[in-house]
Scaffold this motif. Sequence first.
Motif, mmCIF file in Angstrom:
data_model
loop_
_atom_site.group_PDB
_atom_site.id
_atom_site.type_symbol
_atom_site.label_atom_id
_atom_site.label_comp_id
_atom_site.label_asym_id
_atom_site.label_seq_id
_atom_site.Cartn_x
_atom_site.Cartn_y
_atom_site.Cartn_z
ATOM 1 N N GLY A 90 0.808 -1.215 0.000
ATOM 2 C CA GLY A 90 0.000 0.000 0.000
ATOM 3 C C GLY A 90 0.840 1.263 0.000
ATOM 4 O O GLY A 90 0.559 2.223 -0.731
ATOM 5 N N LEU A 91 1.909 1.256 0.803
ATOM 6 C CA LEU A 91 2.773 2.430 0.872
ATOM 7 C C LEU A 91 3.510 2.649 -0.437
ATOM 8 O O LEU A 91 3.601 3.790 -0.933
ATOM 9 C CB LEU A 91 3.760 2.267 2.026
ATOM 10 N N SER A 92 4.061 1.575 -1.031
ATOM 11 C CA SER A 92 4.802 1.735 -2.289
ATOM 12 C C SER A 92 3.877 2.195 -3.404
ATOM 13 O O SER A 92 4.263 3.027 -4.244
ATOM 14 C CB SER A 92 5.476 0.411 -2.666
ATOM 15 N N THR A 93 2.655 1.671 -3.425
ATOM 16 C CA THR A 93 1.703 2.092 -4.458
ATOM 17 C C THR A 93 1.348 3.570 -4.316
ATOM 18 O O THR A 93 1.338 4.329 -5.294
ATOM 19 C CB THR A 93 0.430 1.240 -4.366
ATOM 20 N N PHE A 94 1.072 3.993 -3.088
ATOM 21 C CA PHE A 94 0.714 5.387 -2.853
ATOM 22 C C PHE A 94 1.860 6.326 -3.227
ATOM 23 O O PHE A 94 1.658 7.327 -3.933
ATOM 24 C CB PHE A 94 0.325 5.569 -1.389
ATOM 25 N N LEU A 95 3.064 6.024 -2.775
ATOM 26 C CA LEU A 95 4.206 6.885 -3.089
ATOM 27 C C LEU A 95 4.480 6.924 -4.583
ATOM 28 O O LEU A 95 4.819 7.977 -5.142
ATOM 29 C CB LEU A 95 5.448 6.389 -2.336
ATOM 30 N N GLY A 96 4.321 5.772 -5.252
ATOM 31 C CA GLY A 96 4.537 5.744 -6.692
ATOM 32 C C GLY A 96 3.547 6.601 -7.439
ATOM 33 O O GLY A 96 3.916 7.362 -8.345
ATOM 34 N N TYR A 97 2.278 6.500 -7.058
ATOM 35 C CA TYR A 97 1.253 7.308 -7.714
ATOM 36 C C TYR A 97 1.482 8.800 -7.488
ATOM 37 O O TYR A 97 1.292 9.629 -8.390
ATOM 38 C CB TYR A 97 -0.134 6.917 -7.205
ATOM 39 N N VAL A 98 1.852 9.175 -6.287
ATOM 40 C CA VAL A 98 2.082 10.587 -5.995
ATOM 41 C C VAL A 98 3.302 11.102 -6.770
ATOM 42 O O VAL A 98 3.274 12.194 -7.355
ATOM 43 C CB VAL A 98 2.266 10.796 -4.479
ATOM 44 N N ALA A 99 4.385 10.313 -6.774
ATOM 45 C CA ALA A 99 5.627 10.771 -7.403
ATOM 46 C C ALA A 99 5.519 10.840 -8.912
ATOM 47 O O ALA A 99 6.155 11.689 -9.549
ATOM 48 C CB ALA A 99 6.777 9.853 -7.000
#
Length: 716
Positions: free
Chosen positions: A84-93
């Motif tokens: 969940g964290l990697s997906t969220f950070l990837g989408y934001v970045a």
Amino acid sequence: MSWFTALRDTARAGLTVDRSLTNPRRALRGAVAAALVVFPALFLYGPAQATSAAMGAFIAGTATFQRSFRPRASLALAAAAGLGLSTFLGYVAVGIPGAFPVVLALWAFGAGLAWAIGPTAGVVAANTLAVMMVVVQLPVSVPTAVEHGLLCSVGGAVQALVVTVWPIDSWRAQRDALADIYAGLGDYARRLRHDPVAQVDPEPFIVGRQAARLTARQARRRPPELRGLRTIAERIRPALAALADPRVGAAEEGAERDRAREVLAAAADVLDALARAIRSGDPVRLPRDTPGLALARPGSGEDLLRGAARRSARRLSGLLGRAADRLDRQDRTTVQSRTAPTATATGLRRPPLVKVAPAALATVGRQLHRHSAIFHHAVRMAVVVTSAYLASRLLRIEHGYWAPMTSAMVMRPDFAQTFSRGVARVAGTAAGVLLSTAVVQLFDPGDWVLAVLAVCCMGLAYLTMRTGYAVMTVAISSYVVFLLGLQPGDPVRLAVDRVSMTLLGGFVALAAYALFPTWQTARLPERLAEWLASAGRYAAAVFGAYGDPAGGRAEREVRPALLDVREARSEMLAALDRAEVEPVRHSEQVPELSRKQFDKARSAVGMLDRSTVLLEAHLPGEDAPPVPGAGAFGEELRDATALAAAAVLLGQDVDFTLLREAHRTWDHQLAALPPDDRIDVVRAGARLVMQALTELERAVRTRPQPAHPEPVPLGA
């Protein structure tokens, strides 16, 4: 080994196909959990959200199949949080110009460092990195990044829930670990019949101790037959060694040796029976005819075993009887309370994952220096993954993320795994992409059919985890293609892009390791020095227990020292196995210690380790009188081996002159005491220790020196 031979062998290992399969029920459970996420998400939200949820469910399910003794549900939850964290950070970045390569590099660096915690953490972290690169390709706005991150976490949470409500072989890993210990001891007993100085494999004992660490919930639900048997097995090992070794046990030839062989053969049969009962959970069925063990018991007629050999045989018989009685008693227990005192008051404790986090971060922090192999791997991972991503962007390939994804999934801290997985990944991905793309192109399935195919491929990937990485990669690549097939695009163009990017990612990963390697061969002296130092501490603890039997040292010092030396030896053997397949010369990487010297030194440290095991088999009880001077000699031994370990690490000569003089003085003191079997055992063990250290001194000698006199004989 030449580069050609190394690459040929590693490629062959990567493409090897094993006929064994994962438990089909567990594979079905993982696929059902994924289906419970994919289909509702597809119905309620659409293809993009279903893809994120499916990725989370699959990777979290993969975590439950890793070799770990933690509850499967907790592994799935931990993976879900990371996904969940990697997906969220990837989408934001990805929505911020220039930010995604920076986030990708930092996450890749952290994924590489995760190997310091263990293989399970390293594999899960690499998967989160791959998921980050896949899901951010889907069309989504930044405000919905939280939604996708939560859906990815929900996929993992559903896996954890299904594992909890549908338990399958919950204690299989613990049973297998304990059974492997007893099966290994049975094999060890048979080898001792023909080779009285054979070494025992430490790996089952290390794995067994890891399996014995339980969370509070596991401790309340542990099957009763898994309690106490590991401690008995730890005591059986030195009893077997002490009986077989002619220097402190049965005579080398004659009737006493024949009787010892009978006892060892009978013990091997009993140990095999115990292993089968532990593994299957069925009642123990001991061999009907065990005359060797019967003759080892007191009062059973003419006993040809004498002195220390008789004590070892009787101790062995008693320990095997205790193990059989424990299993038999548990078989007769029909009701077991979950809150029984024995379930919670004894045994090793495994803290929950939340409490482990600070220790895990500290472990990772200790790897942040330029000499650490894990640090090298993390830097290599960050550079390779980011370079592959940027190269694919410069080539303007629409699905260029397959290149960095392949690099992330291929790279491992050592040469053999990286190259074998690289070949398997490229071959499996090419086959899977071509096969799944052909299905999409020929049949043009709809969204719901593609979702069904993706779930079926997830189940197939779970089922083939033991078959081989290449076969499993075929299923993984197919499920990714079917999921991304929910998005618009030309299937043939997608297939060409994915195969070419897989080749690029695999080539970049393998080239990076070839150009910036971390050879295990260069670290062999370090592993040998660690083993020597731990073996010295173990021997010192045993001598200290002889010098102060009433002080409780046997449990307070000997036991931890034994665990340390066992782990150090296992790490040294693992490093040696990895070094054997590396395409480098030993003389180029370790000029100060030739391979012949290393092998002789390894044999000498093994002799020191074994000599201490023989002494441990005869440790006195707390009511026994102390052996004069044993504690002081142990302290001298600890200091001398620590200095010797430093000398091995620096490529200098090892000198045990002071220890040799201390041993001579102490041995003369013991020789003046009244005759006593216990004193004879200590003197014989000390002499074996000094012989081992003398062999080590000769093995690592860098320049000619005058020969030292041999240790004093036992009867001096």
